[in-house]
Enzyme design. Structure first.
Site, PDB file in Angstrom:
ATOM      1  N   ASN A  95      44.597  40.216  47.561  1.00  0.00           N
ATOM      2  CA  ASN A  95      45.504  39.168  48.043  1.00  0.00           C
ATOM      3  C   ASN A  95      45.638  39.204  49.573  1.00  0.00           C
ATOM      4  O   ASN A  95      44.829  39.838  50.246  1.00  0.00           O
ATOM      5  CB  ASN A  95      46.861  39.210  47.340  1.00  0.00           C
ATOM      6  N   ARG A  96      46.636  38.547  50.111  1.00  0.00           N
ATOM      7  CA  ARG A  96      46.657  38.264  51.545  1.00  0.00           C
ATOM      8  C   ARG A  96      47.567  39.192  52.354  1.00  0.00           C
ATOM      9  O   ARG A  96      48.612  39.618  51.853  1.00  0.00           O
ATOM     10  CB  ARG A  96      47.119  36.814  51.772  1.00  0.00           C
ATOM     11  N   HIS A 121      41.744  39.806  50.225  1.00  0.00           N
ATOM     12  CA  HIS A 121      40.907  40.581  49.296  1.00  0.00           C
ATOM     13  C   HIS A 121      40.042  41.657  49.970  1.00  0.00           C
ATOM     14  O   HIS A 121      38.872  41.826  49.639  1.00  0.00           O
ATOM     15  CB  HIS A 121      40.017  39.641  48.485  1.00  0.00           C
ATOM     16  N   HIS A 195      39.269  40.446  39.235  1.00  0.00           N
ATOM     17  CA  HIS A 195      39.237  39.014  39.520  1.00  0.00           C
ATOM     18  C   HIS A 195      38.381  38.207  38.538  1.00  0.00           C
ATOM     19  O   HIS A 195      37.670  37.274  38.954  1.00  0.00           O
ATOM     20  CB  HIS A 195      38.754  38.809  40.955  1.00  0.00           C
ATOM     21  N   SER A 196      38.455  38.507  37.241  1.00  0.00           N
ATOM     22  CA  SER A 196      37.733  37.657  36.284  1.00  0.00           C
ATOM     23  C   SER A 196      38.365  36.283  36.209  1.00  0.00           C
ATOM     24  O   SER A 196      39.585  36.138  36.260  1.00  0.00           O
ATOM     25  CB  SER A 196      37.743  38.286  34.877  1.00  0.00           C
ATOM     26  N   GLU A 327      45.532  38.176  37.945  1.00  0.00           N
ATOM     27  CA  GLU A 327      45.228  39.361  38.749  1.00  0.00           C
ATOM     28  C   GLU A 327      46.496  40.195  38.863  1.00  0.00           C
ATOM     29  O   GLU A 327      47.439  39.803  39.555  1.00  0.00           O
ATOM     30  CB  GLU A 327      44.763  38.934  40.143  1.00  0.00           C
TER      31      GLU A 327
HETATM   32  C1  GLA Z   1      42.638  34.605  44.876  1.00  0.00           C
HETATM   33  C2  GLA Z   1      43.453  33.795  45.794  1.00  0.00           C
HETATM   34  C3  GLA Z   1      42.988  32.392  45.829  1.00  0.00           C
HETATM   35  C4  GLA Z   1      41.524  32.317  46.149  1.00  0.00           C
HETATM   36  C5  GLA Z   1      40.770  33.165  45.149  1.00  0.00           C
HETATM   37  C6  GLA Z   1      39.307  33.234  45.481  1.00  0.00           C
HETATM   38  O1  GLA Z   1      42.994  34.488  43.603  1.00  0.00           O
HETATM   39  O2  GLA Z   1      44.827  33.856  45.507  1.00  0.00           O
HETATM   40  O3  GLA Z   1      43.704  31.676  46.800  1.00  0.00           O
HETATM   41  O4  GLA Z   1      41.300  32.788  47.429  1.00  0.00           O
HETATM   42  O5  GLA Z   1      41.255  34.451  45.128  1.00  0.00           O
HETATM   43  O6  GLA Z   1      38.739  31.988  45.679  1.00  0.00           O
END
Ligand code: GLA
Length: 388
Positions: A95-96, A121, A195-196, A327
């Site tokens: 995540n961010r 990520h 991340h599936s 996730e």
């Molecule tokens: C995560 C993020 C999304 C996107 C996906 C990958 O789930 O929360 O915003 O970036 O990864 O595309």
């Protein structure tokens, strides 16, 4: 450690699981293998030691017809190209992180900004793009692969040598378990996830808007335009974010700008207990998936950025909403949010978390325990890590 060497008392005939391994390609001079795990109930998981990617997950429907319920690619060169983290292990920080910046023990760290102004990520080359060492195991009722990766001090600008171990286990109870462990030699931040992209109708068989979702979460985390949390935990009640009772994913998605891509705060977080976080059913096939975790949150993402430009397995085009992700993780931007549960790992501590994706059949809202077509025996809870 293939076979049942770890269980010398057991006869080969006790083994109900099947595990095979095939060469899948090579990255940076290192061999990439594809491991195939099968249980007695027709579930097959295929995974590779590049990115820890689950490439295939075959699950029977209520009539015993099997479909591959995860999005992905047919071969390694495709995974080395453009992929939105299909099936991968995500880290060091899933995540961010706002502006890629955080401060830890008085030192400021600056990570790559690979998602607009923010870090996403794990950066440019996260754990989804590295080669993991792999060792397989088989026991009578479960089989799996242990993946190891040493993320060096300074890799992607994170502090500390982080020794990471991820164990994928398929059980005869139709569970895909993921256990994450890590230790460090300097204080750092860690948030690992998987991340599936699931589609319980089968990958490439249309969108997921007709799936029914229940999230065991009374609150979610509002975000700004760049998907960074405002710091608030908001009640879901009476909003399009309320999945405390099952709703079809599509029923209110139009009310959510861009589609769902948020973290829900899963109820009953105590840092240890593995509890039910989410349940998804697909009415036509009857396939059901439950997600259990000890993590504080779950990011529910509806494949909003898929736009048909990626061609997946068997030549299927992946359009918007053709898969969803659940996730399990800490809240986004936790290193900058003092009120969120801590993601700091220090020398001498052990990061250890677990998530279970459990598959079964549910017809018309009724659990089908006892019916011939039902392969799932419901287990309501996992108490703590190690219990499973
Ligand atoms: C995560 C993020 C999304 C996107 C996906 C990958 O789930 O929360 O915003 O970036 O990864 O595309």
């Amino acid at each position: 450690m293939a076979g049942c060497q770890n269980n010398p008392g057991k006869q080969t005939s006790d083994i109900k699981m099947n595990l095979t391994k095939e060469l899948y390609g090579e990255v940076d001079g290192k061999e990439i293998f594809q491991f195939t795990l099968k249980n007695e109930n027709g579930i097959t998981v295929k995974l590779i030691n590049y990115g820890g990617i689950v490439t295939h997950l075959l699950v029977p429907d209520k009539n015993g017809k099997t479909e591959d319920v995860v999005l992905g690619y047919d071969n390694l060169p495709q995974y080395l190209g453009d992929t939105p983290y299909f099936g991968a292990i995500v880290g060091r920080y899933g995540n961010r992180i706002a502006k890629g910046e955080f401060e830890l023990d008085g030192t400021a760290y600056k990570l790559a900004t690979n998602n607009g102004p923010n870090h996403l990520h794990g950066g440019v080359k996260g754990f989804d793009k590295v080669v993991w060492d792999a060792e397989e195991f088989v026991f009578p009722e479960k089989a799996g692969v242990i993946l190891n990766y040493l993320s060096k001090d300074g890799e992607e600008s994170y502090p500390g040598n982080l020794d990471v171990k991820v164990t994928y286990t398929l059980t005869n109870k139709n569970e895909l378990k993921i256990n994450y462990e890590a230790t460090t030699d300097k204080a750092t931040v860690v948030n690992l996830t998987h991340h599936s992209y699931f589609n319980l109708k089968g990958q490439g068989n249309g969108d997921i808007l007709d799936h029914h979702l229940q999230l065991m979460a009374d609150r979610y985390i509002p975000v700004d335009q760049a998907l960074i949390p405002t710091g608030e935990l908001r009640e879901v009640k009476a909003s399009a974010m309320d999945f405390t009772t099952p709703h079809s994913i599509g029923s209110r998605i139009a009310k959510v700008d861009g589609g769902y891509d948020h973290t829900w705060a899963v109820n009953d977080f105590d840092g240890k207990k593995i509890r039910l976080a989410a349940k998804v059913t697909e009415p036509k096939s009857g396939r059901m998936m439950e997600v259990y975790t000890d993590q504080p949150g779950v990011q529910f993402y509806t494949g909003n950025f898929l736009d048909g430009s990626l061609t997946g397995k068997q030549g299927k085009a992946y359009n918007k909403h053709s898969g969803f992700c659940l996730e399990t993780q800490h809240y986004p931007d936790s290193p900058n949010q003092p009120d969120f549960p801590s993601v700091v790992l220090r020398p001498g501590e052990k990061y250890e978390t677990g998530t279970v994706y459990k598959f079964g059949i549910e017809e018309e809202g009724n659990r089908c325990r006892g019916k011939a077509s039902c392969m799932l025996e419901h287990s309501s809870a996992y108490s703590v890590i190690g219990d499973w």
